[in-house]
Design an enzyme around this catalytic site. Structure first.
Site, mmCIF file in Angstrom:
data_model
loop_
_atom_site.group_PDB
_atom_site.id
_atom_site.type_symbol
_atom_site.label_atom_id
_atom_site.label_comp_id
_atom_site.label_asym_id
_atom_site.label_seq_id
_atom_site.Cartn_x
_atom_site.Cartn_y
_atom_site.Cartn_z
ATOM 1 N N LYS A 116 0.826 -1.217 0.000
ATOM 2 C CA LYS A 116 0.000 0.000 0.000
ATOM 3 C C LYS A 116 0.859 1.265 0.000
ATOM 4 O O LYS A 116 0.458 2.282 -0.568
ATOM 5 C CB LYS A 116 -0.973 -0.003 1.170
ATOM 6 C CG LYS A 116 -2.026 -1.091 1.008
ATOM 7 C CD LYS A 116 -3.333 -0.814 1.689
ATOM 8 C CE LYS A 116 -4.360 -1.821 1.196
ATOM 9 N NZ LYS A 116 -5.638 -1.742 1.844
ATOM 10 N N LYS A 210 -5.333 -9.847 -6.792
ATOM 11 C CA LYS A 210 -6.501 -9.926 -5.914
ATOM 12 C C LYS A 210 -7.610 -8.970 -6.369
ATOM 13 O O LYS A 210 -7.305 -7.843 -6.777
ATOM 14 C CB LYS A 210 -6.030 -9.548 -4.505
ATOM 15 C CG LYS A 210 -7.021 -9.815 -3.406
ATOM 16 C CD LYS A 210 -6.473 -9.368 -2.061
ATOM 17 C CE LYS A 210 -6.629 -7.873 -1.880
ATOM 18 N NZ LYS A 210 -7.100 -7.443 -0.564
ATOM 19 N N LYS A 213 -10.737 -3.200 -3.876
ATOM 20 C CA LYS A 213 -11.545 -1.977 -3.950
ATOM 21 C C LYS A 213 -10.834 -0.889 -4.724
ATOM 22 O O LYS A 213 -11.455 -0.038 -5.345
ATOM 23 C CB LYS A 213 -11.781 -1.430 -2.533
ATOM 24 C CG LYS A 213 -12.606 -2.303 -1.644
ATOM 25 C CD LYS A 213 -12.529 -1.740 -0.229
ATOM 26 C CE LYS A 213 -13.251 -2.607 0.752
ATOM 27 N NZ LYS A 213 -12.673 -2.516 2.101
HETATM 28 N N1 AQP Z 1 -10.201 -10.484 -3.071
HETATM 29 C C1 AQP Z 1 -10.562 -10.953 -1.893
HETATM 30 N N2 AQP Z 1 -10.864 -12.254 -1.717
HETATM 31 C C2 AQP Z 1 -11.251 -12.750 -0.508
HETATM 32 N N3 AQP Z 1 -11.378 -11.973 0.590
HETATM 33 C C3 AQP Z 1 -11.095 -10.653 0.456
HETATM 34 N N4 AQP Z 1 -11.110 -9.629 1.329
HETATM 35 C C4 AQP Z 1 -10.724 -8.485 0.699
HETATM 36 N N5 AQP Z 1 -10.454 -8.734 -0.583
HETATM 37 C C5 AQP Z 1 -10.677 -10.070 -0.773
HETATM 38 C C6 AQP Z 1 -11.494 -9.778 2.727
HETATM 39 O O1 AQP Z 1 -12.524 -8.842 3.008
HETATM 40 C C7 AQP Z 1 -12.417 -8.455 4.372
HETATM 41 C C8 AQP Z 1 -12.484 -6.972 4.463
HETATM 42 O O2 AQP Z 1 -11.403 -6.386 3.748
HETATM 43 P P1 AQP Z 1 -11.039 -4.899 4.067
HETATM 44 O O3 AQP Z 1 -12.162 -4.023 3.686
HETATM 45 O O4 AQP Z 1 -10.675 -4.776 5.464
HETATM 46 O O5 AQP Z 1 -9.791 -4.521 3.297
HETATM 47 P P2 AQP Z 1 -8.989 -4.932 2.061
HETATM 48 O O6 AQP Z 1 -8.475 -6.324 2.203
HETATM 49 O O7 AQP Z 1 -7.970 -3.889 1.978
HETATM 50 O O8 AQP Z 1 -9.954 -4.821 0.839
HETATM 51 P P3 AQP Z 1 -9.437 -4.571 -0.598
HETATM 52 O O9 AQP Z 1 -10.556 -4.727 -1.504
HETATM 53 O O10 AQP Z 1 -8.261 -5.415 -0.872
HETATM 54 O O11 AQP Z 1 -8.991 -3.053 -0.586
HETATM 55 P P4 AQP Z 1 -7.682 -2.430 -1.184
HETATM 56 O O12 AQP Z 1 -7.983 -2.203 -2.599
HETATM 57 O O13 AQP Z 1 -7.529 -1.143 -0.435
HETATM 58 O O14 AQP Z 1 -6.545 -3.383 -0.959
HETATM 59 C C9 AQP Z 1 -11.117 -9.035 4.907
HETATM 60 O O15 AQP Z 1 -11.413 -10.207 5.657
HETATM 61 C C10 AQP Z 1 -10.356 -9.400 3.656
HETATM 62 O O16 AQP Z 1 -9.490 -10.497 3.862
#
Ligand code: AQP
Length: 355
Positions: A116, A210, A213
């Site tokens: 990040k 992955k 968001k």
């Molecule tokens: N791609 C994924 N597959 C399975 N599980 C996922 N999670 C996130 N992406 C996937 C799970 O969702 C929960 C909440 O995630 P979060 O909102 O805390 O943050 P994150 O992992 O940062 O979400 P993103 O989409 O990956 O955001 P960015 O783009 O900022 O990196 C967690 O249990 C996570 O494991």
């Protein structure tokens, strides 16, 4: 055997664009956990969200949207505790104590920070670096024994376990002296619950990345608020390879896009990849995508519609969050009182009366 009563905790960041990965890897599993004989706490982790800049007005909307996703997916706010992190001050308080327990070397190994922060590391917020310590505090303020998360959170959960272990060791005498040793230290060594066919849902545009968001391409993910036509269009456009689906899971090796779509199908249907390939092995992607569209729309379109209905009445959501915060604090406050005793702080006693 641990002396701790089973308690489930997990959180989701209100950073916008909630997607199918968040649903299958986390939220859907939160719903399933309610069948266990355990208290479940589901938290909208807004303090984590601000480790990257958020527009304040948008953040408020996103907090309500994640809450709406929890409720629309089937989390019962009477049975589970649904709340947002910033309403319960014990998260921040415990994070400070844990900042003094965790080691710099441990945090330096965290890959999410590296991803990040990117190349501009010097300009990253200290909060982003400290994110895993706050996450440990979120979990351990409730002495949670089980945490359902996606695979990307595995390393952070290991850090939570290390912090709990070190706290238990560093303060073992004080823990016993204050009568808090329940046979296994003060904090449990939390079990991560990672697994199932959707532990890591990948981008629809690139099966090696992955689903996320923050991906610039909206076609890379299915957002939980996408309508039926948008879901169908995204699935049909999803990257695939030219071969038909294999009949066995081993045939998915080296085919990340095929593996991803089969995993998504399996998770949506609550079956295994083996089951999916038994029914669809040999099918061309055009046919398989048709079946996937049907399944995805059937599950996600009503969920998105219910989310939209719920966010249209913020007062109902805010009341649920206020009730959840009160119930969460009732669990976290005694933990923090005990932590303060254990580390040697003098807690606030009755005030002196003015004469
Ligand atoms: N791609 C994924 N597959 C399975 N599980 C996922 N999670 C996130 N992406 C996937 C799970 O969702 C929960 C909440 O995630 P979060 O909102 O805390 O943050 P994150 O992992 O940062 O979400 P993103 O989409 O990956 O955001 P960015 O783009 O900022 O990196 C967690 O249990 C996570 O494991």
């Amino acid at each position: 055997m641990t002396a701790f009563k089973e308690l489930v905790f997990s959180g989701v960041q209100p950073t916008g664009n909630l997607h199918l990965g968040n649903y299958l890897g986390a939220i859907k599993r939160f719903v399933d956990m309610q069948a266990r004989d355990a208290q479940c706490l589901y938290c909208v982790v807004d303090m984590h969200a601000i480790t990257l800049w958020q527009d304040p007005a948008a953040l408020r909307g996103q907090i309500r949207e994640v809450t709406a996703a929890f409720l629309a997916a089937g989390i019962d706010p009477k049975r589970s505790i649904v709340f947002n992190q910033s309403q319960v001050p014990q998260h921040a308080e415990l994070a400070w104590v844990f900042n003094c327990v965790a080691r710099l070397g441990w945090l330096n190994r965290m890959t999410q920070f590296k991803d990040k922060a990117g190349k501009d590391r010097e300009n990253a917020s200290i909060g982003l670096y400290d994110y895993p310590v706050l996450m440990a505090a979120d979990i351990l303020a409730y002495r949670a024994t089980h945490v359902p998360v996606g695979e990307d959170q595995k390393q952070h959960l290991e850090l939570t376990r290390d912090i709990a272990q070190k706290f238990n060791n560093d303060f073992s005498e004080s823990i016993a002296a204050h009568g808090h040793d329940e046979g296994a230290g003060f904090f449990p060594i939390t079990e991560p619950l990672i697994g199932g066919p959707a532990a890591r849902v990948m981008s629809l545009r690139d099966g090696t990345k992955k689903m996320s968001k923050s991906d610039a391409s909206d076609n890379s993910r299915i957002n939980l608020t996408d309508d039926a036509d948008t879901i169908a269009a995204k699935v049909r456009k999803a990257k695939t390879d030219p071969d038909a689906l294999p009949s066995e899971v081993a045939g998915l090796a080296g085919r990340p896009e095929a593996d991803n779509l089969v995993g998504i199908f399996a998770a949506l249907k609550d079956v295994t990849r083996e089951d999916v390939l038994r029914d669809h092995g040999g099918a061309q992607f055009s046919a398989f995508k048709g079946a996937l569209v049907e399944l995805a729309v059937e599950t996600l379109a009503p969920l998105g519609a219910e989310m939209k209905r719920l966010v249209s009445d913020p007062s109902e959501i805010d009341a649920i969050l206020a009730d959840g915060a009160e119930r969460a604090e009732a669990i976290a406050a005694p933990t923090l009182d005990a932590v303060k005793d254990i580390v040697g702080f003098v807690r606030r006693g009755p005030r002196l009366r003015a004469v």
